[in-house]
Design a protein around this motif. Structure first.
Motif: not given
Length: 402
Positions: A144-158
């Motif tokens: 769950g914590y590891y997946g937050l790195s994906n989520t953070f990128a999906m939210a801000l990178a685009p």
């Protein structure tokens, strides 16, 4: 020697140096990748590419990634995690840098195919490395914590990529994306952990399908496929749905969805470890259905945000729980193949979602109707998992909840 108590087991550290570095490497890689999702299609269109060619930019990447993952998983189990990871990251960095020198659309499509190979190798490798690092009794929480790195990128990178492109131009997007990929490669050099035992060579070679796919991960991968098809419909058509529903800024959906995912993943991870998959998968599926239905009836930014919050609870619960369950069901020496199978289902689902749900929207003339139809997939999810869970409780099916 006295047996280890449950309290002692819970004291095994999760936030180790290896966990932090692997999560950082994943964050950098995903941020680099997500910056290109909205900008490369725009760049191809500005070069004079047709809608079909713009679609191929996404499709070619997905196909090559999908084809690569089973072989990457096999290589991870045979050759070692770090070798495959570093090669994959190097391919990603070199390909992104190469986009700057490609003015022809055909060259960009070829580069996208190679980039997909590197992406399939590196993301499958990182998912396998983190599974080796996380203590087994904290697997749900750790994923769950590891997946937050994906989520953070999906939210801000685009959004970051679009802002850089509009302000400084596409070459600057490629430069920053390349630097991030190189930083991911550099940080991965410092990942150290106890490696699992390599696969032993048996007297009778396994079948080809068993070399590339992990049978124990087929069930959670099939469940992931259902959720990925729904997600593919959202990311592909949410902008067009906004035009249909009269919603000017659909970006609120991604922001609210990502915010809820950030909040829910640590909670459901701990719940997974303490209670098991059923306590996460059933509620997560129900929240996903509610989110899709609310989305289909949304006609304002407020109603869109509410639907995103509900969908975020479901999406943020299901994906890491299914991945943690996939790892738990696989032998340590087969985690590479298990992750390859799991991520292949995700890639396939997103691609199918774009095509199949797009066909429904075209035939019905309504994106809202399309989202309502997609809830059928989550109902199938509940029926499949519910049947397996019930048969396990009766003792008529081997359905390990490790």
């Amino acid at each position: 020697m006295a047996p280890i108590s449950k309290q002692d087991k819970k004291q095994k550290p999760l936030w180790t140096k290896a966990f932090l570095i692997t999560s950082l490497s994943n964050l950098l890689l995903f941020f680099s990748f997500q910056m290109l999702i909205p900008t490369i299609p725009t760049h191809v269109s500005e070069l004079g590419g047709s809608d079909v060619q713009v679609g191929l930019v996404i499709g070619v990447f997905t196909i090559s990634s999908l084809l690569t993952r089973p072989f990457a998983g096999r290589a991870l189990d045979l050759l070692g995690r770090k070798h495959v990871l570093l090669v994959g990251l190097a391919i990603c960095a070199l390909t992104i840098a190469g986009y700057s020198y490609m003015a022809a659309i055909a060259l960009i499509l070829a580069a996208r195919f190679v980039h997909g190979i590197g992406w399939g190798m590196s993301t499958t490798s990182l998912g396998t490395v983190i599974a080796d690092i996380i203590p087994p009794e904290r697997r749900g929480e750790g994923m769950g914590y590891y997946g937050l790195s994906n989520t953070f990128a999906m939210a801000l990178a685009p959004l970051t990529g679009l802002w850089i492109m509009s302000t400084y131009g596409f070459p600057r997007v490629l430069l920053i994306s390349t630097i991030l990929a190189l930083l991911s490669l550099f940080s991965s050099l410092f990942i150290t952990y106890n490696k699992p035992q390599p696969l032993e060579k048996s007297a009778q070679p396994p079948k080809l399908i068993d070399r590339l796919w992990e049978r124990s991960s087929l069930l959670p991968s099939a469940l992931l496929l259902c959720t990925a098809i729904c997600y593919g419909g959202i990311v592909t058509f949410i902008t067009l749905f906004g035009h249909e529903a009269g919603i000017s800024n659909v970006g609120w959906f991604f922001l609210c969805n990502a915010s809820m995912v950030l909040l829910i993943r640590p909670i459901t991870g701990i719940l997974f470890d303490r209670k098991g998959p059923a306590w996460v998968l059933f509620p997560g599926a129900l929240f996903t259905i509610v989110g899709l239905l609310l989305l289909s009836y949304a006609h304002s930014e407020l109603s869109l945000a509410i639907s995103a919050l509900c969908y975020g609870v479901g999406f943020g619960s299901l994906q890491p729980a299914l991945q943690a369950w996939t790892i738990a069901r696989a032998e340590p020496s087969r985690r590479g193949a298990a992750n390859g199978t799991f991520f292949s289902a995700n890639d396939l689902g997103i691609g199918l979602g774009a095509m199949a749900l797009g066909a429904i929207a075209t035939s019905s003339g309504s994106y809202a109707f399309m989202y309502r139809c997609s809830t059928v997939l989550i109902i199938i999810f509940i029926l499949i998992y519910g049947w397996c869970f019930w048969q396990t409780r009766r003792g008529t099916l081997q359905f390990a909840h490790k």
